[in-house]
Design a protein around this motif. Structure first.
Motif, PDB file in Angstrom:
ATOM      1  N   VAL A  43       0.849  -1.206   0.000  1.00  0.00           N
ATOM      2  CA  VAL A  43       0.000   0.000   0.000  1.00  0.00           C
ATOM      3  C   VAL A  43       0.877   1.245   0.000  1.00  0.00           C
ATOM      4  O   VAL A  43       0.673   2.177  -0.790  1.00  0.00           O
ATOM      5  CB  VAL A  43      -0.940   0.001   1.225  1.00  0.00           C
ATOM      6  CG1 VAL A  43      -1.611   1.377   1.378  1.00  0.00           C
ATOM      7  CG2 VAL A  43      -2.001  -1.074   1.097  1.00  0.00           C
ATOM      8  N   ALA A  44       1.863   1.274   0.901  1.00  0.00           N
ATOM      9  CA  ALA A  44       2.713   2.457   1.058  1.00  0.00           C
ATOM     10  C   ALA A  44       3.607   2.685  -0.154  1.00  0.00           C
ATOM     11  O   ALA A  44       3.756   3.814  -0.631  1.00  0.00           O
ATOM     12  CB  ALA A  44       3.560   2.307   2.320  1.00  0.00           C
ATOM     13  N   ALA A  45       4.210   1.620  -0.664  1.00  0.00           N
ATOM     14  CA  ALA A  45       5.177   1.763  -1.756  1.00  0.00           C
ATOM     15  C   ALA A  45       4.519   2.161  -3.064  1.00  0.00           C
ATOM     16  O   ALA A  45       5.142   2.844  -3.895  1.00  0.00           O
ATOM     17  CB  ALA A  45       5.952   0.466  -1.941  1.00  0.00           C
ATOM     18  N   GLY A  59       2.298   6.702   3.403  1.00  0.00           N
ATOM     19  CA  GLY A  59       3.164   6.015   2.461  1.00  0.00           C
ATOM     20  C   GLY A  59       4.513   5.693   3.072  1.00  0.00           C
ATOM     21  O   GLY A  59       4.623   5.333   4.246  1.00  0.00           O
ATOM     22  N   LEU A  60       5.566   5.849   2.283  1.00  0.00           N
ATOM     23  CA  LEU A  60       6.914   5.511   2.744  1.00  0.00           C
ATOM     24  C   LEU A  60       7.560   6.622   3.561  1.00  0.00           C
ATOM     25  O   LEU A  60       8.731   6.502   3.933  1.00  0.00           O
ATOM     26  CB  LEU A  60       7.795   5.144   1.550  1.00  0.00           C
ATOM     27  CG  LEU A  60       7.380   3.884   0.800  1.00  0.00           C
ATOM     28  CD1 LEU A  60       8.380   3.551  -0.296  1.00  0.00           C
ATOM     29  CD2 LEU A  60       7.217   2.696   1.740  1.00  0.00           C
ATOM     30  N   VAL A  63      11.321   4.328  -3.754  1.00  0.00           N
ATOM     31  CA  VAL A  63      11.456   3.601  -2.496  1.00  0.00           C
ATOM     32  C   VAL A  63      12.604   4.142  -1.656  1.00  0.00           C
ATOM     33  O   VAL A  63      12.426   4.441  -0.462  1.00  0.00           O
ATOM     34  CB  VAL A  63      11.621   2.092  -2.761  1.00  0.00           C
ATOM     35  CG1 VAL A  63      11.803   1.334  -1.442  1.00  0.00           C
ATOM     36  CG2 VAL A  63      10.405   1.556  -3.510  1.00  0.00           C
ATOM     37  N   ILE A  64      13.760   4.278  -2.238  1.00  0.00           N
ATOM     38  CA  ILE A  64      14.908   4.750  -1.452  1.00  0.00           C
ATOM     39  C   ILE A  64      14.684   6.165  -0.919  1.00  0.00           C
ATOM     40  O   ILE A  64      14.943   6.432   0.268  1.00  0.00           O
ATOM     41  CB  ILE A  64      16.202   4.638  -2.280  1.00  0.00           C
ATOM     42  CG1 ILE A  64      16.568   3.159  -2.465  1.00  0.00           C
ATOM     43  CG2 ILE A  64      17.352   5.384  -1.593  1.00  0.00           C
ATOM     44  CD1 ILE A  64      17.794   2.918  -3.303  1.00  0.00           C
ATOM     45  N   PRO A  65      14.171   7.103  -1.725  1.00  0.00           N
ATOM     46  CA  PRO A  65      13.901   8.452  -1.167  1.00  0.00           C
ATOM     47  C   PRO A  65      12.676   8.512  -0.253  1.00  0.00           C
ATOM     48  O   PRO A  65      12.383   9.571   0.305  1.00  0.00           O
ATOM     49  CB  PRO A  65      13.670   9.315  -2.420  1.00  0.00           C
ATOM     50  CG  PRO A  65      14.154   8.521  -3.575  1.00  0.00           C
ATOM     51  CD  PRO A  65      13.977   7.085  -3.187  1.00  0.00           C
ATOM     52  N   GLY A  66      11.932   7.414  -0.112  1.00  0.00           N
ATOM     53  CA  GLY A  66      10.737   7.429   0.736  1.00  0.00           C
ATOM     54  C   GLY A  66       9.546   8.100   0.084  1.00  0.00           C
ATOM     55  O   GLY A  66       8.722   8.722   0.765  1.00  0.00           O
ATOM     56  N   CYS A  89       6.372   7.893  -3.254  1.00  0.00           N
ATOM     57  CA  CYS A  89       5.495   7.007  -4.008  1.00  0.00           C
ATOM     58  C   CYS A  89       4.874   7.843  -5.125  1.00  0.00           C
ATOM     59  O   CYS A  89       4.998   9.080  -5.133  1.00  0.00           O
ATOM     60  CB  CYS A  89       4.422   6.399  -3.104  1.00  0.00           C
ATOM     61  SG  CYS A  89       3.377   7.619  -2.281  1.00  0.00           S
ATOM     62  N   PRO A  90       4.211   7.227  -6.111  1.00  0.00           N
ATOM     63  CA  PRO A  90       3.629   8.018  -7.211  1.00  0.00           C
ATOM     64  C   PRO A  90       2.662   9.094  -6.746  1.00  0.00           C
ATOM     65  O   PRO A  90       2.517  10.127  -7.416  1.00  0.00           O
ATOM     66  CB  PRO A  90       2.923   6.947  -8.053  1.00  0.00           C
ATOM     67  CG  PRO A  90       3.718   5.712  -7.820  1.00  0.00           C
ATOM     68  CD  PRO A  90       4.126   5.779  -6.373  1.00  0.00           C
ATOM     69  N   ALA A  91       2.003   8.907  -5.609  1.00  0.00           N
ATOM     70  CA  ALA A  91       1.096   9.943  -5.103  1.00  0.00           C
ATOM     71  C   ALA A  91       1.838  11.249  -4.854  1.00  0.00           C
ATOM     72  O   ALA A  91       1.271  12.337  -5.041  1.00  0.00           O
ATOM     73  CB  ALA A  91       0.428   9.472  -3.814  1.00  0.00           C
ATOM     74  N   ASP A  92       3.093  11.163  -4.430  1.00  0.00           N
ATOM     75  CA  ASP A  92       3.873  12.382  -4.198  1.00  0.00           C
ATOM     76  C   ASP A  92       4.079  13.157  -5.488  1.00  0.00           C
ATOM     77  O   ASP A  92       4.089  14.393  -5.483  1.00  0.00           O
ATOM     78  CB  ASP A  92       5.229  12.029  -3.578  1.00  0.00           C
ATOM     79  CG  ASP A  92       5.091  11.512  -2.162  1.00  0.00           C
ATOM     80  OD1 ASP A  92       4.453  12.197  -1.341  1.00  0.00           O
ATOM     81  OD2 ASP A  92       5.619  10.431  -1.873  1.00  0.00           O
ATOM     82  N   ASP A  93       4.241  12.454  -6.606  1.00  0.00           N
ATOM     83  CA  ASP A  93       4.369  13.139  -7.896  1.00  0.00           C
ATOM     84  C   ASP A  93       3.087  13.898  -8.239  1.00  0.00           C
ATOM     85  O   ASP A  93       3.142  15.041  -8.716  1.00  0.00           O
ATOM     86  CB  ASP A  93       4.672  12.129  -9.006  1.00  0.00           C
ATOM     87  CG  ASP A  93       6.090  11.577  -8.940  1.00  0.00           C
ATOM     88  OD1 ASP A  93       6.893  12.091  -8.137  1.00  0.00           O
ATOM     89  OD2 ASP A  93       6.382  10.622  -9.684  1.00  0.00           O
TER      90      ASP A  93
END
Length: 433
Positions: free
Chosen positions: A194-196, A363-364, A405-408, A410-414
């Motif tokens: 879900v988060a990723a 999310g992450l 993933v590494i920066p924490g 997810c596509p929602a942030d975009d």
């Protein structure tokens, strides 16, 4: 959501409570070596050149009429709000599954483009309010039933889209690929997925405060309809009890609208036998009206992943999930990595527990989910070549890991960055991608 039943046929034989339990135990978990894989990809349909304009029902109807003439290996179905779903046939390998669905999606996109329409991979419609496209007794009854818990049901039916990964239930014997282990892994890893892959932060063109608004909707529908049984008990026992104690959505009729009882569980229906005795067909239908994040249907159907951006974005969650379940070494790593997360669930079933709530909301950005996702992606990347994945697929997973993933992220942030006007031009993509 793609399951459908046309109606009732006579004669039928009534089914007892004990028969229900035996049938559910027998048909919902079919064990054996994990050999097959499938995926169901849902899409919103938008105007190709102006995605913020709603597509009229007349244009959708014409588009689907044209699509029904296109030869596909995957099953094409229409969701209540006009979303398109492709369900792959069971595949013998990850690459077979990807090849089949990719070819079918190419054919679908080509046909839609002739009507100036396109597919959009977002977990929740970001611009338009929910709107029913299909008018069928099943969806009329579903709408009536879900309206009792608020507006989330209509949004789920008509404005959401997902990537659903279907996996074999696993060995009967204990071990990394055993049924009990895979059942528990699905519920604990589910929050990480879900988060990723959260990709639904908007509704009505405004942020909802959740990175996966789609997952929020499932939580708001209620545990009886969209909740899971306790994952730390025997899967067959837990699911049989859940099916019996879940509320009946509707009692189908041959003619006229279907009855929508309030507060009637399937267990109570077998005992009261009113308004008519339930049958095996009613049981089969009842199971299709339950929407837990992990739904056993002979295989395990993982339903928690938002639809993904890009033409091939669905491949990454499919590849990652397949690797973490079907490669024994990666499955053992994933199980070890996510096991500590169970403490945050407070023994509450998914998705109605703090762990899943945090995954959908943050999310992450959540430190523990971020750490688990980094470790799981690393395990998946090591496993994919062992599963026969091509360099192209492995590179796509690696690129997703490095970008999100590494920066924490997810596509929602975009999507939120674009809304705020801060998205870096280097990516060179708009919301339609």
């Amino acid at each position: 959501m793609s399951d459908s039943t046309s109606g009732c046929t006579a004669p039928r034989t009534a089914i007892s409570e004990a028969e229900v339990e035996a049938l559910v135990r027998g048909i919902c978990f079919k064990t054996g070596p994990p050999r097959r894989l499938g995926v169901e990809v849902e899409w919103l349909i938008h105007e190709l050149r102006a995605p913020q304009l709603p597509v009229t029902p007349e244009r959708l109807e014409a588009a689907y009429a044209a699509l029904r003439t296109v030869p596909l290996r995957s099953a094409l179905t229409v969701e209540p709000g006009g979303q398109l779903e492709l369900s792959s046939p069971p595949a013998a390998s990850l690459m077979e599954c990807i090849g089949t669905v990719s070819a079918d999606l190419d054919a679908v996109r080509k046909a839609l483009a002739q009507d100036d329409l396109g597919l959009v991979g977002i977990g929740h419609e970001p611009w338009h309010p929910p709107r029913r496209f299909l008018r069928e007794p099943r969806y009329d009854a579903m709408e009536t039933c879900l309206d009792r818990t608020g507006p989330a049901g209509r949004a789920m039916m008509c404005a959401s889209a997902s990537v659903q990964v279907c996996l074999d239930a696993g060995h009967e014997e204990p071990g990394p690929l055993g049924l009990g282990r895979r059942w528990r892994l699905a519920h604990q890893l589910g929050a990480v997925l879900v988060a990723a892959f959260a990709n639904s932060p908007l509704a009505g063109s405004e942020p909802t405060g959740w990175l996966s608004t789609r997952q929020l909707l499932w939580m708001q529908i209620g545990a009886g309809r969209a909740g899971a049984p306790p994952p730390d008990t025997d899967p067959r026992e837990a699911w049989a009890r859940h099916v019996l104690d879940a509320p009946v959505m509707c009692v189908r009729r041959d003619g006229g609208p279907w009855d929508v009882p309030e507060g009637l569980t399937f267990r109570e229906w077998t005992r009261s036998r009113a308004p008519r005795p339930p049958t095996r067909e009613d049981l089969d239908y009842h199971v299709t009206t339950l929407f837990p994040p992990v739904r056993p249907r002979g295989h395990l159907e993982l339903r928690m992943i938002d639809a993904q951006p890009g033409e091939d974005g669905w491949i990454v969650p499919l590849a990652v999930t397949s690797a973490l379940f079907d490669d024994p070494e990666a499955a053992e790593t994933a199980y070890r990595v996510v096991k500590p997360l169970a403490e945050r669930a407070l023994s509450l079933p998914a998705p109605h527990n703090p762990l899943w709530l945090d995954a959908a909301r943050n999310g992450l950005a959540d430190p523990e989910l971020h750490e688990a996702a980094v470790a799981c992606f690393a395990a998946a990347l090591e496993a994919l070549p062992r599963l026969g994945a091509t360099t192209e697929v492995t590179d796509a997973v690696r690129a997703y890991r490095d970008r999100y993933v590494i920066p924490g992220r997810c596509p929602a942030d975009d999507l939120l960055d674009r809304l705020r006007g801060t998205h870096r031009r280097a990516h060179g993509k708009d919301i339609r991608t």
